[in-house]
Write a protein that holds these residues in place. Sequence first.
Motif, PDB file in Angstrom:
ATOM      1  N   GLU A 174      -5.077   7.407   4.604  1.00  0.00           N
ATOM      2  CA  GLU A 174      -4.565   6.179   4.665  1.00  0.00           C
ATOM      3  C   GLU A 174      -4.210   6.280   5.908  1.00  0.00           C
ATOM      4  O   GLU A 174      -3.032   6.998   5.542  1.00  0.00           O
ATOM      5  N   SER A 175      -4.249   4.670   5.652  1.00  0.00           N
ATOM      6  CA  SER A 175      -2.910   4.645   6.718  1.00  0.00           C
ATOM      7  C   SER A 175      -1.048   3.989   5.738  1.00  0.00           C
ATOM      8  O   SER A 175      -1.196   3.525   4.566  1.00  0.00           O
TER       9      SER A 175
ATOM     10  N   LYS B 296      -0.523   1.266   4.279  1.00  0.00           N
ATOM     11  CA  LYS B 296      -1.788   1.009   3.490  1.00  0.00           C
ATOM     12  C   LYS B 296      -1.381   1.561   2.323  1.00  0.00           C
ATOM     13  O   LYS B 296      -1.154   0.494   0.613  1.00  0.00           O
TER      14      LYS B 296
ATOM     15  N   LEU C 116      -1.437   7.908   9.830  1.00  0.00           N
ATOM     16  CA  LEU C 116      -2.221   8.699   9.001  1.00  0.00           C
ATOM     17  C   LEU C 116      -1.509   9.690   7.716  1.00  0.00           C
ATOM     18  O   LEU C 116      -0.671  10.500   7.573  1.00  0.00           O
TER      19      LEU C 116
ATOM     20  N   GLY D  39      -3.190   9.856   0.877  1.00  0.00           N
ATOM     21  CA  GLY D  39      -2.686   8.546   0.536  1.00  0.00           C
ATOM     22  C   GLY D  39      -1.921   8.966  -1.329  1.00  0.00           C
ATOM     23  O   GLY D  39      -1.165   8.863  -1.587  1.00  0.00           O
TER      24      GLY D  39
END
Length: 376
Positions: free
Chosen positions: A221-222, A225, A257, A260
């Motif tokens: 995930e970014s 984010k 990235l 997450g």
Amino acid sequence: MRKLIFGILLLAVVGIGLLHIFTPGDLVFYHDTYRRLSYFPIAVGAILFGITGGLTLAILTSLAFIPHIILFMGEGTEAYLSELTEILLYIAVAVIIGFIASKERRLREKYELLSAKLKRSYARLHSETELLIEVEEQLKASRKLSILGQLSASLAHEIKNPLGSIKGTAEILLDEFPENHPKHEFVKILVQEVDRLNTSVDEVLLFSRHPQNLEQEKGRESLSKVITRVYKLTQNRTEKKKIAFRLTEVDACRDCLVDGHRYSQVLLNMLLNAIDAVDHNGRIEIACQREASWAVVSVSDDGPGVFDTELEKVFEPFYSRKENGTGLGLSISKKIVEGYGGKLEIEKSRWGGACFRIWVPTSLPNAYSPDQVSSV
């Protein structure tokens, strides 16, 4: 400075020579005094400049003494030789004092060199001794933590199964008592406390694992984010304490990235600590910025902060200032961040509270690997 001194000595020699010239020859007492004064610049020159300096001044003194010798050439051989002997004494004094001074200077330089070597050796020995003591203390602490980790993991496994049974039973009881029943609240507290204990057990189990043994997340995930999601998750808590909760420059980490799940765990831990630390109407800020090949996420608050003596302790396992804290949250967070090749630091915030800085590498694959773990 040495040139200045030598110049003064030369002036003294020239001055004494001029006194010999302009003083009448029948004033023997004055000439005897001048001859004795001539030894001072020679002796000082030999002491300060060695044999070379002494001989130079002795020769110059002799040259300045020649006009005076000429005055005694007509006085007979004995008087002439007496004055000539004075010149030989000048040279002898220069050689003897210069030799002694040069030898003493060489010995002093030798002792200074030896003293400097001993000082460097002592400093190196002191440094190596401190390093050895530090390594020994770290080794002892590592052994204790290893034993404690193994014991904690074993106990955690034993506790986790009964906890599942207790929670299941408590949930059945919770369904049997409606919300208006007097015992409903007690059963609800039981479920909450079982969840809290289960979380503590999970933390112990997570800490006892090696980073490369942690489960891998397939999706990336970014980082921006992840930050936004954790921000929204904790908004309810900050609103209850009327905390000014701000998110700034999060787009700077958009192209970074990360795993997450793991980074959410780290950021959530940082924010929950900050929420617990600040008072009502306090301030918390999450910011992200780029520094070379790093994305740096900072979580700042205006709470009481951390004492300087505690800066190195906050990441130690089982260290906590909270009454019910396990002392594993920050240790696990640091372990996760470093496992991905990053760094986790703490410093004072601009408001005087705590500021956690999470350094996330953007140029390295953001996943656990044995090579990365060994290099951290």
